[in-house]
Write an enzyme that holds these catalytic residues in place. Sequence first.
Site: not given
Length: 269
Positions: A51, A76, A90, A155, A181
């Site tokens: 977000h 996240r 990576d 969530e 959520d």
Amino acid sequence: MPFRVGLPAPFKEGLGSGRARVGMWACTGNPLVTEICAGSGLDWLLIDGEHSTNSLESISVQLQVAAGYPIQPVVRLPANDTVLIKQYLDLGAQNLLIPMVDDAGQAAAAAAAVRYPPHGVRGVGSALARAARWNRVEGYLGRADETITLLVQVETAQAVANVAEIAGTDGVDGIFIGPSDLAASMGYLGQQEHPEVVAAVERCIAVAKDLGVPVGVNAFAEATARRYLDAGVDFILVGADVALLARASEALAAKYLPSGEDGAAPASY
């Protein structure tokens, strides 16, 4: 001879023992702001790719600046996607939070994505990647699993129903509950403090504790955060860079300017 380097301890080390780890969100995408937050004295920092405006490039720089401070960065992802997980690993993110994991199958897919074959499907590019410091981390391919923490996000109402199976999935190092959520999924959009939402969060905490799986939660309201800490969460997020700036700038305006018509304070989360 190349300079051999080690990697910081992963976030999973020590979770579930001792006091809960307290952290905050880094959402601006700005490495200077992230560096300021990294020096706050908090235990961990969640760099958000879901977000926020963050990209692979901006996350990479934020990991670099955070490395100079005694704080654990967790990143996240925007989705539970095998290719994205490979890229985030990576670029040097050791600790991943995967959003919207609703069942054990999705959790298993995330676990496979962070592991090299034959135990998973992670693509091999250590010579090209910061994860292994361009093959300067000795034996990285054989012990990469030890350096990675996989957290999955519970969530939705469906995830709550499946929380035991999700938490018990091999390769999952912990679950993180997202009340915002979850509230929306339960029909209580914007009501993270609704009694049924709080009860669902506490049910997930109890299940994880029974299984011996580390569990975390997001809670910006102090009373709610302390309630979940008392319930036994192992890690928690209690604020965000953008929310702190928004509320502090509003408070500054309120000191010097006439009050707005409604006088209502926006929610922090």
